[in-house]
Design an enzyme around this catalytic site. Structure first.
Site, mmCIF file in Angstrom:
data_model
loop_
_atom_site.group_PDB
_atom_site.id
_atom_site.type_symbol
_atom_site.label_atom_id
_atom_site.label_comp_id
_atom_site.label_asym_id
_atom_site.label_seq_id
_atom_site.Cartn_x
_atom_site.Cartn_y
_atom_site.Cartn_z
ATOM 1 N N ASP A 14 -80.021 88.946 72.478
ATOM 2 C CA ASP A 14 -81.009 89.219 71.438
ATOM 3 C C ASP A 14 -82.400 88.879 71.960
ATOM 4 O O ASP A 14 -82.688 87.729 72.304
ATOM 5 C CB ASP A 14 -80.710 88.402 70.180
ATOM 6 C CG ASP A 14 -79.533 88.957 69.392
ATOM 7 O OD1 ASP A 14 -79.306 90.181 69.469
ATOM 8 O OD2 ASP A 14 -78.842 88.188 68.713
ATOM 9 N N ARG A 90 -74.697 94.767 75.885
ATOM 10 C CA ARG A 90 -75.869 95.393 75.271
ATOM 11 C C ARG A 90 -77.010 94.387 75.053
ATOM 12 O O ARG A 90 -76.799 93.176 74.996
ATOM 13 C CB ARG A 90 -75.487 96.041 73.934
ATOM 14 C CG ARG A 90 -74.943 95.076 72.907
ATOM 15 C CD ARG A 90 -74.502 95.790 71.648
ATOM 16 N NE ARG A 90 -73.957 94.848 70.672
ATOM 17 C CZ ARG A 90 -73.825 95.112 69.382
ATOM 18 N NH1 ARG A 90 -74.185 96.289 68.905
ATOM 19 N NH2 ARG A 90 -73.335 94.206 68.556
ATOM 20 N N LYS A 184 -66.109 88.282 54.514
ATOM 21 C CA LYS A 184 -67.491 88.201 54.039
ATOM 22 C C LYS A 184 -68.242 89.514 54.302
ATOM 23 O O LYS A 184 -69.020 89.630 55.241
ATOM 24 C CB LYS A 184 -68.235 87.043 54.715
ATOM 25 C CG LYS A 184 -69.545 86.686 54.008
ATOM 26 C CD LYS A 184 -70.594 86.199 54.958
ATOM 27 C CE LYS A 184 -71.214 87.249 55.812
ATOM 28 N NZ LYS A 184 -71.937 88.326 55.069
ATOM 29 N N GLU A 189 -71.455 96.969 53.008
ATOM 30 C CA GLU A 189 -70.155 97.099 53.674
ATOM 31 C C GLU A 189 -69.026 97.216 52.658
ATOM 32 O O GLU A 189 -68.056 97.951 52.871
ATOM 33 C CB GLU A 189 -69.939 95.895 54.588
ATOM 34 C CG GLU A 189 -70.868 95.910 55.808
ATOM 35 C CD GLU A 189 -71.005 94.553 56.478
ATOM 36 O OE1 GLU A 189 -71.644 94.491 57.550
ATOM 37 O OE2 GLU A 189 -70.503 93.543 55.928
ATOM 38 N N GLY A 225 -78.185 90.084 49.608
ATOM 39 C CA GLY A 225 -79.621 90.047 49.879
ATOM 40 C C GLY A 225 -80.398 89.319 48.802
ATOM 41 O O GLY A 225 -80.064 88.195 48.413
ATOM 42 N N SER A 249 -87.374 86.781 58.818
ATOM 43 C CA SER A 249 -86.506 87.689 59.560
ATOM 44 C C SER A 249 -85.119 87.663 58.941
ATOM 45 O O SER A 249 -84.637 86.605 58.513
ATOM 46 C CB SER A 249 -86.416 87.277 61.031
ATOM 47 O OG SER A 249 -85.425 88.031 61.702
ATOM 48 N N VAL A 251 -82.524 88.624 60.778
ATOM 49 C CA VAL A 251 -81.598 88.530 61.911
ATOM 50 C C VAL A 251 -80.733 87.282 61.775
ATOM 51 O O VAL A 251 -81.248 86.165 61.634
ATOM 52 C CB VAL A 251 -82.365 88.498 63.243
ATOM 53 C CG1 VAL A 251 -81.406 88.268 64.407
ATOM 54 C CG2 VAL A 251 -83.139 89.796 63.448
ATOM 55 N N ASP A 255 -74.578 85.736 59.509
ATOM 56 C CA ASP A 255 -73.815 84.860 60.398
ATOM 57 C C ASP A 255 -74.057 83.391 60.048
ATOM 58 O O ASP A 255 -73.132 82.570 60.090
ATOM 59 C CB ASP A 255 -74.204 85.115 61.858
ATOM 60 C CG ASP A 255 -73.916 86.536 62.294
ATOM 61 O OD1 ASP A 255 -72.927 87.120 61.820
ATOM 62 O OD2 ASP A 255 -74.689 87.089 63.100
#
Length: 315
Positions: A14, A90, A184, A189, A225, A249, A251, A255
């Site tokens: 990242d 990646r 979760k 999703e 959210g 952020s 990101v 998690d």
């Protein structure tokens, strides 16, 4: 002290930058450059260890970027079990535009995994020593849709509970096998999995309870959210509003939520209190820049500031 193992099939390096303004074509000079090991399970392990837990990372790594990822994990002093692959690991980027405060995220699909590589992953997991197996992240190209189901079968045979956080085929493949301790999904999703619009909290609750009632997972925690989060169990449903924090952020927020919740579960907390601790973890993550994850002091401070279960029930 209970321990976890995490599985990250599609890890990332990242990278986070900041620029004054984003322009097309023009070269943009960046500042505040950061490199971190990433991907669902790795992020969960980072926060879990920060909180004081013990975690081993199982992950696929290949190419020059794979060696760089290995080095980043060593810098974070994370215990790791690397499954080598031919493809290049990646690199994902997050760019913060300071003028607007907007964040731009670029996430590649990841390398194609060969059959011998994902089979070697299963072989290594067959001897994993842990109290919980946390399977987190997307399925990279080449991995069968039911791969997470195969992991569940492996762990079930050894009496190790599995926790799943994935999307698309990964989420479906795990839930179709059933018997998860916790899943979760984000609300997006869950919409994709259920094939329903889920326009309101009642519909989201029904979709989550359907997973519980069919024995696919004992607990379902849905991150929503700015609308908070929902917990569904066999005997209750709990909706908590989002905590009022300044968002820097997104990101790693999911998690961090999962890591904090699983850490509390590993300490023997009631599932509702573990869920509240998870919400604090997610909120603590969004307060940080794109390269960072939730910090323990912030998680505990936000958790302590949350209304008690009795106060929330009265509200």
């Amino acid at each position: 002290m209970m321990s976890i193992a995490t599985l990250t099939l599609n890890p990332t390096i990242d990278v986070a930058y900041e620029v004054d303004h984003v322009f097309h074509t023009r070269k943009m000079r960046t500042s505040a450059e950061y490199y971190e090991p990433g991907g669902g399970g790795i992020n969960v392990a980072r926060v879990f260890v920060r909180l004081g837990g013990s975690a081993r990372n199982y992950y696929l790594s290949g190419g020059a970027t794979g060696h760089a990822l290995d080095g980043l994990l060593d810098l974070h002093k994370l215990v790791r079990s690397r499954i080598p692959i031919e493809g290049h690991t990646r690199v994902a980027s997050a760019v913060l535009e300071r003028d607007s405060g907007k964040e731009y995220r670029f996430v590649p699909a990841g390398p194609t995994i060969l059959p011998g590589e994902w089979q070697q992953c299963l072989d290594q997991l067959a001897s994993a020593q842990c109290d919980y197996m946390v399977v987190s992240g997307s399925l990279p190209p080449g991995v069968p849709d039911d791969f997470y189901g195969r992991v569940i079968d492996l762990m079930r045979g050894r009496g190790i509970p599995v926790i799943l956080d994935s999307s698309g085929a990964g989420l479906r493949g795990g839930l179709d096998r059933g018997g998860l301790l916790l899943v979760k999904p984000s609300v997006g999703e869950l919409r994709q999995y259920s094939g329903q619009d889920l326009p309101d909290l009642a519909a989201i609750t029904r979709a989550a309870m359907d997973i519980v009632e069919k024995g696919k997972a004992r607990y379902v925690a849905v991150s929503m959210g700015h609308e908070g989060a929902l917990l569904a169990t066999g005997d209750r449903q709990l909706h908590l509003p989002a905590l009022p924090v300044e968002t820097r952020s997104a990101v790693g927020a999911g998690d961090s939520f999962l890591a904090a919740m699983v850490f509390a579960m590993s300490q023997g907390w009631d599932i509702a209190e573990a869920f509240r601790f998870g919400l604090a973890g997610g909120a603590a993550a969004v307060m940080n820049p794109g390269h960072d994850l939730a910090r323990p002091d912030a998680i505990r401070l936000l958790y302590e500031r949350m209304p008690s279960m009795e106060q929330q029930h009265r509200a």
